[in-house]
Scaffold this motif. Structure first.
Motif, mmCIF file in Angstrom:
data_model
loop_
_atom_site.group_PDB
_atom_site.id
_atom_site.type_symbol
_atom_site.label_atom_id
_atom_site.label_comp_id
_atom_site.label_asym_id
_atom_site.label_seq_id
_atom_site.Cartn_x
_atom_site.Cartn_y
_atom_site.Cartn_z
ATOM 1 N N VAL A 1 -43.711 -69.252 -18.909
ATOM 2 C CA VAL A 1 -44.601 -68.171 -18.448
ATOM 3 C C VAL A 1 -43.810 -67.107 -17.709
ATOM 4 O O VAL A 1 -44.036 -65.902 -17.879
ATOM 5 C CB VAL A 1 -45.711 -68.751 -17.551
ATOM 6 C CG1 VAL A 1 -46.475 -67.634 -16.844
ATOM 7 C CG2 VAL A 1 -46.676 -69.596 -18.373
ATOM 8 N N SER A 2 -42.852 -67.537 -16.901
ATOM 9 C CA SER A 2 -42.092 -66.609 -16.058
ATOM 10 C C SER A 2 -41.171 -65.696 -16.855
ATOM 11 O O SER A 2 -40.868 -64.588 -16.412
ATOM 12 C CB SER A 2 -41.262 -67.395 -15.031
ATOM 13 O OG SER A 2 -42.099 -68.139 -14.168
ATOM 14 N N VAL A 3 -40.704 -66.142 -18.015
ATOM 15 C CA VAL A 3 -39.852 -65.278 -18.847
ATOM 16 C C VAL A 3 -40.671 -64.468 -19.850
ATOM 17 O O VAL A 3 -40.249 -63.395 -20.280
ATOM 18 C CB VAL A 3 -38.756 -66.080 -19.580
ATOM 19 C CG1 VAL A 3 -37.792 -66.691 -18.581
ATOM 20 C CG2 VAL A 3 -39.339 -67.152 -20.495
ATOM 21 N N MET A 4 -41.844 -64.975 -20.210
ATOM 22 C CA MET A 4 -42.690 -64.261 -21.166
ATOM 23 C C MET A 4 -43.405 -63.075 -20.531
ATOM 24 O O MET A 4 -43.422 -61.970 -21.082
ATOM 25 C CB MET A 4 -43.726 -65.221 -21.762
ATOM 26 C CG MET A 4 -44.724 -64.577 -22.710
ATOM 27 S SD MET A 4 -46.298 -65.471 -22.818
ATOM 28 C CE MET A 4 -47.047 -65.026 -21.219
ATOM 29 N N ALA A 5 -44.022 -63.295 -19.376
ATOM 30 C CA ALA A 5 -44.919 -62.301 -18.787
ATOM 31 C C ALA A 5 -44.262 -60.948 -18.516
ATOM 32 O O ALA A 5 -44.815 -59.906 -18.895
ATOM 33 C CB ALA A 5 -45.551 -62.867 -17.512
ATOM 34 N N PRO A 6 -43.082 -60.892 -17.881
ATOM 35 C CA PRO A 6 -42.491 -59.574 -17.630
ATOM 36 C C PRO A 6 -42.036 -58.854 -18.890
ATOM 37 O O PRO A 6 -41.959 -57.627 -18.911
ATOM 38 C CB PRO A 6 -41.301 -59.889 -16.720
ATOM 39 C CG PRO A 6 -40.949 -61.299 -17.010
ATOM 40 C CD PRO A 6 -42.263 -61.969 -17.308
ATOM 41 N N VAL A 7 -41.749 -59.601 -19.945
ATOM 42 C CA VAL A 7 -41.328 -58.988 -21.208
ATOM 43 C C VAL A 7 -42.512 -58.305 -21.887
ATOM 44 O O VAL A 7 -42.433 -57.143 -22.303
ATOM 45 C CB VAL A 7 -40.696 -60.041 -22.137
ATOM 46 C CG1 VAL A 7 -40.484 -59.470 -23.534
ATOM 47 C CG2 VAL A 7 -39.361 -60.511 -21.563
ATOM 48 N N ILE A 8 -43.643 -59.008 -21.983
ATOM 49 C CA ILE A 8 -44.769 -58.435 -22.736
ATOM 50 C C ILE A 8 -45.588 -57.450 -21.924
ATOM 51 O O ILE A 8 -46.196 -56.548 -22.502
ATOM 52 C CB ILE A 8 -45.670 -59.538 -23.329
ATOM 53 C CG1 ILE A 8 -46.409 -60.317 -22.239
ATOM 54 C CG2 ILE A 8 -44.868 -60.460 -24.221
ATOM 55 C CD1 ILE A 8 -47.496 -61.248 -22.790
ATOM 56 N N VAL A 9 -45.593 -57.575 -20.602
ATOM 57 C CA VAL A 9 -46.420 -56.656 -19.817
ATOM 58 C C VAL A 9 -45.898 -55.227 -19.922
ATOM 59 O O VAL A 9 -46.643 -54.264 -19.762
ATOM 60 C CB VAL A 9 -46.500 -57.104 -18.340
ATOM 61 C CG1 VAL A 9 -45.217 -56.773 -17.581
ATOM 62 C CG2 VAL A 9 -47.702 -56.468 -17.638
ATOM 63 N N GLY A 10 -44.614 -55.084 -20.233
ATOM 64 C CA GLY A 10 -44.021 -53.758 -20.385
ATOM 65 C C GLY A 10 -44.112 -53.197 -21.792
ATOM 66 O O GLY A 10 -43.499 -52.163 -22.078
ATOM 67 N N GLY A 11 -44.854 -53.855 -22.693
ATOM 68 C CA GLY A 11 -45.037 -53.317 -24.040
ATOM 69 C C GLY A 11 -44.123 -53.892 -25.101
ATOM 70 O O GLY A 11 -44.173 -53.475 -26.257
ATOM 71 N N ASN A 12 -43.261 -54.837 -24.736
ATOM 72 C CA ASN A 12 -42.419 -55.512 -25.719
ATOM 73 C C ASN A 12 -43.188 -56.643 -26.395
ATOM 74 O O ASN A 12 -44.201 -57.123 -25.880
ATOM 75 C CB ASN A 12 -41.184 -56.114 -25.047
ATOM 76 C CG ASN A 12 -40.313 -55.085 -24.375
ATOM 77 O OD1 ASN A 12 -39.616 -54.320 -25.020
ATOM 78 N ND2 ASN A 12 -40.346 -55.060 -23.048
ATOM 79 N N THR A 13 -42.678 -57.093 -27.534
ATOM 80 C CA THR A 13 -43.134 -58.337 -28.142
ATOM 81 C C THR A 13 -41.968 -59.318 -28.117
ATOM 82 O O THR A 13 -40.817 -58.920 -27.898
ATOM 83 C CB THR A 13 -43.621 -58.114 -29.581
ATOM 84 O OG1 THR A 13 -42.583 -57.477 -30.348
ATOM 85 C CG2 THR A 13 -44.858 -57.230 -29.598
ATOM 86 N N CYS A 14 -42.247 -60.592 -28.342
ATOM 87 C CA CYS A 14 -41.168 -61.570 -28.151
ATOM 88 C C CYS A 14 -41.286 -62.763 -29.077
ATOM 89 O O CYS A 14 -42.355 -63.085 -29.604
ATOM 90 C CB CYS A 14 -41.136 -62.039 -26.690
ATOM 91 S SG CYS A 14 -42.605 -62.944 -26.158
ATOM 92 N N ILE A 15 -40.128 -63.413 -29.251
ATOM 93 C CA ILE A 15 -40.016 -64.703 -29.927
ATOM 94 C C ILE A 15 -39.390 -65.647 -28.921
ATOM 95 O O ILE A 15 -38.285 -65.397 -28.436
ATOM 96 C CB ILE A 15 -39.141 -64.640 -31.199
ATOM 97 C CG1 ILE A 15 -39.729 -63.650 -32.205
ATOM 98 C CG2 ILE A 15 -39.002 -66.024 -31.818
ATOM 99 C CD1 ILE A 15 -39.154 -62.259 -32.116
ATOM 100 N N ILE A 16 -40.090 -66.708 -28.582
ATOM 101 C CA ILE A 16 -39.628 -67.648 -27.565
ATOM 102 C C ILE A 16 -39.224 -68.967 -28.213
ATOM 103 O O ILE A 16 -40.002 -69.542 -28.983
ATOM 104 C CB ILE A 16 -40.726 -67.920 -26.514
ATOM 105 C CG1 ILE A 16 -41.195 -66.609 -25.872
ATOM 106 C CG2 ILE A 16 -40.219 -68.884 -25.448
ATOM 107 C CD1 ILE A 16 -42.391 -66.777 -24.949
ATOM 108 N N LEU A 17 -38.026 -69.429 -27.910
ATOM 109 C CA LEU A 17 -37.627 -70.774 -28.293
ATOM 110 C C LEU A 17 -37.957 -71.691 -27.125
ATOM 111 O O LEU A 17 -37.401 -71.555 -26.041
ATOM 112 C CB LEU A 17 -36.136 -70.838 -28.626
ATOM 113 C CG LEU A 17 -35.610 -72.217 -29.050
ATOM 114 C CD1 LEU A 17 -36.334 -72.729 -30.295
ATOM 115 C CD2 LEU A 17 -34.105 -72.180 -29.283
ATOM 116 N N ALA A 18 -38.889 -72.610 -27.336
ATOM 117 C CA ALA A 18 -39.363 -73.485 -26.268
ATOM 118 C C ALA A 18 -38.273 -74.455 -25.825
ATOM 119 O O ALA A 18 -37.251 -74.630 -26.501
ATOM 120 C CB ALA A 18 -40.585 -74.259 -26.748
#
Length: 289
Positions: A164-181
């Motif tokens: 959650v901590s690495v996802m939230a700041p990335v997407i809140v700024g308008g980026n999209t992401c691919i996360i390796l769990a």
């Protein structure tokens, strides 16, 4: 009658708002705290990474064009949905060795972290943007804008709060992401994908893969339609760091390495985590028009 053989769940990936199985057809066993087999997780391949990048790239323009307020609303909705499933995530963390008190603290901190970044969604632009003095009859504005598509390695030892901590700041700024769990503890990540799927998050904004880091490192760092790579594990070995940095030069991919020792601390959240994945764009406008 012989003892019944329990049917173990096979956790799927989360790509483009769907839950596909890995293209490779491979799976690996996930164990609980007592080394008993808990479930199966997808062992993703290069094709899975490429499919996720396609979905993330397609989703990025619409996500970026949404109002900052709306992105904050959606992050808040994720927090609401996670709150309603708090007991499930506490139980999942307990199966991998967490004490109940620690598991509860991690889940609640994950909810609070989403709300923290939801609050920043329509404020960081004013804090980090500027009106620049210029020696001509123009207005000159500098504003942060998203990089685009970000590949992320979720922290290995904090399967929910770290993700959650690495996802939230990335997407809140308008980026999209691919996360390796987390490789060892991937199940909370896919359960969290179910939360995302019911939280108004547009398809493709967040994509979650499972698998082996050594196998997927090259594919995630060499893909030329990815704009940044983000990882936080403090104990990543030097050879992997070197490979990440070298591969990033293929398309001038930004690499953000932010080691975090304590994900519960205040240092694990900051508006600077948002600006790490922003570029400053400057606009000139004639005075009087």
């Amino acid at each position: 009658m012989s003892d019944r053989i329990e049917v173990l769940k096979t956790y799927k990936t989360y790509v483009g708002g769907n839950f596909p199985r890995t293209e490779s057809g491979r799976y690996y066993k996930v164990y609980d705290a007592n080394e008993n087999i808990l479930a199966n997780a997808c062992q993703c391949s290069r094709k899975d990474v490429r499919d996720a990048v396609v979905e993330a790239r397609e989703a990025q323009p619409d996500w970026n064009n949404r109002s900052a307020y709306n992105r904050g609303q959606i992050l808040y909705r994720i927090a609401e949905m996670l709150e309603t499933r708090k007991a499930q995530f506490i139980e999942e963390l307990e199966t991998i060795g967490y004490k109940t008190k620690k598991a509860k603290a991690e889940v609640e901190a994950s909810i609070d972290r989403l709300i923290y970044y939801a609050g920043w969604s329509d404020k960081y632009q004013q804090v980090f943007g500027t009106i620049n003095p210029v020696a001509s009859s123009h207005f000159n504005f500098s504003m942060p804008e998203p990089m685009g598509v970000v590949n992320i390695w979720a922290p290995e030892d904090r399967p929910l709060l770290g993700l959650v901590s690495v996802m939230a700041p990335v997407i809140v700024g308008g980026n999209t992401c691919i996360i390796l769990a987390s490789e060892k503890y991937p199940l909370s990540a896919i359960s969290f994908a179910e939360v995302l799927n019911s939280s108004d998050v547009p398809d493709g904004v967040v994509n979650i893969l499972t698998g082996f880091r050594d196998e997927l490192l090259e594919h995630m760092t060499t893909h030329k339609d990815v704009n940044a790579f983000f990882y936080t594990d403090p104990d990543i070995d030097q050879e992997q760091r070197k490979q990440i940095d070298e591969n990033a030069t293929l398309n001038l991919k930004r690499v953000r390495r932010k080691p975090v020792e304590d994900w519960l601390s205040e240092k694990a959240q900051s508006p600077y985590y948002i600006t790490d994945f922003q570029e400053t764009k400057t606009t000139w406008h004639p005075v009087g028009l």
